[in-house]
Design a protein around this motif. Structure first.
Motif, PDB file in Angstrom:
ATOM      1  N   TRP A  26       6.760   1.039  -5.262  1.00 31.08           N
ATOM      2  CA  TRP A  26       6.087   0.933  -3.970  1.00 31.08           C
ATOM      3  C   TRP A  26       6.795  -0.028  -3.023  1.00 31.08           C
ATOM      4  O   TRP A  26       6.969   0.271  -1.852  1.00 31.08           O
ATOM      5  CB  TRP A  26       4.628   0.514  -4.164  1.00 31.08           C
ATOM      6  CG  TRP A  26       3.957   0.149  -2.886  1.00 31.08           C
ATOM      7  CD1 TRP A  26       3.548  -1.088  -2.504  1.00 31.08           C
ATOM      8  CD2 TRP A  26       3.646   1.017  -1.780  1.00 31.08           C
ATOM      9  NE1 TRP A  26       2.997  -1.042  -1.243  1.00 31.08           N
ATOM     10  CE2 TRP A  26       3.048   0.237  -0.780  1.00 31.08           C
ATOM     11  CE3 TRP A  26       3.832   2.371  -1.540  1.00 31.08           C
ATOM     12  CZ2 TRP A  26       2.628   0.769   0.434  1.00 31.08           C
ATOM     13  CZ3 TRP A  26       3.408   2.902  -0.328  1.00 31.08           C
ATOM     14  CH2 TRP A  26       2.819   2.092   0.639  1.00 31.08           C
ATOM     15  N   PHE A  30       8.229   1.119   0.489  1.00 34.39           N
ATOM     16  CA  PHE A  30       7.677   0.542   1.717  1.00 34.39           C
ATOM     17  C   PHE A  30       8.787  -0.050   2.571  1.00 34.39           C
ATOM     18  O   PHE A  30       8.801   0.113   3.793  1.00 34.39           O
ATOM     19  CB  PHE A  30       6.633  -0.532   1.395  1.00 34.39           C
ATOM     20  CG  PHE A  30       5.922  -1.047   2.609  1.00 34.39           C
ATOM     21  CD1 PHE A  30       4.885  -0.325   3.187  1.00 34.39           C
ATOM     22  CD2 PHE A  30       6.296  -2.249   3.193  1.00 34.39           C
ATOM     23  CE1 PHE A  30       4.237  -0.785   4.323  1.00 34.39           C
ATOM     24  CE2 PHE A  30       5.657  -2.719   4.326  1.00 34.39           C
ATOM     25  CZ  PHE A  30       4.620  -1.991   4.893  1.00 34.39           C
ATOM     26  N   LEU A  34       9.630   4.850   3.420  1.00 33.66           N
ATOM     27  CA  LEU A  34       8.262   5.310   3.627  1.00 33.66           C
ATOM     28  C   LEU A  34       8.152   6.442   4.639  1.00 33.66           C
ATOM     29  O   LEU A  34       7.367   7.375   4.443  1.00 33.66           O
ATOM     30  CB  LEU A  34       7.380   4.130   4.038  1.00 33.66           C
ATOM     31  CG  LEU A  34       5.884   4.320   3.897  1.00 33.66           C
ATOM     32  CD1 LEU A  34       5.504   4.764   2.502  1.00 33.66           C
ATOM     33  CD2 LEU A  34       5.156   3.037   4.251  1.00 33.66           C
ATOM     34  N   GLU A  38       6.220   9.909   3.894  1.00 35.36           N
ATOM     35  CA  GLU A  38       5.050  10.275   4.694  1.00 35.36           C
ATOM     36  C   GLU A  38       5.259  11.604   5.415  1.00 35.36           C
ATOM     37  O   GLU A  38       4.328  12.413   5.528  1.00 35.36           O
ATOM     38  CB  GLU A  38       4.715   9.162   5.689  1.00 35.36           C
ATOM     39  CG  GLU A  38       4.153   7.944   5.013  1.00 35.36           C
ATOM     40  CD  GLU A  38       3.985   6.748   5.923  1.00 35.36           C
ATOM     41  OE1 GLU A  38       3.245   5.830   5.538  1.00 35.36           O
ATOM     42  OE2 GLU A  38       4.600   6.712   7.016  1.00 35.36           O
TER      43      GLU A  38
END
Length: 125
Positions: A26, A30, A34, A38
């Protein structure tokens, strides 16, 4: 499940009508990837045959304030633009609950789990 695509820190599989994204790291996602993940979620979860999604968090030490703010803004917007019946968050400890509490999706049922198998069973109901 069959892996259909992946990025540097995530992978995507599909099980019948359920899209499953696994985030392997993660913090790295991030910081560096990301937007791609997304975009993939938005395009894939919006397909007619997908009725539920699962986001499984592999390695997560903590969700900092910046990460939680991003979820409140971007992930809530994503959840509201795709038409899904259910979304599950899978992680150890309180991580999944923290994610769920930051996402607003009034037309989607949100739930948390500590195992992918339990989340898949729920998503297919």
């Amino acid at each position: 499940m069959t892996q259909l695509s992946s990025g540097d820190w995530w992978s995507y599989e599909r099980d019948d009508n359920v899209g499953v994204w696994t985030i392997h790291d993660w913090e790295a996602l991030f910081d560096e990837g990301l937007q791609d993940a997304e975009k993939h979620y938005s395009e894939t979860a919006n397909q007619d045959e997908i009725t539920a999604t699962i986001i499984e968090f592999g390695h997560v030490d903590s969700l900092g304030a910046e990460m939680q703010d991003h979820m409140t803004d971007a992930w809530s917007q994503l959840a509201q633009t795709v038409e899904l019946e259910r979304t599950a968050y899978v992680a150890d400890g309180i991580t999944a609950l923290a994610v769920k509490s930051n996402v607003e999706a009034p037309n989607t049922e949100l739930e948390t789990f500590e195992s992918l198998d339990s989340a898949l069973e729920w998503a297919k109901e």
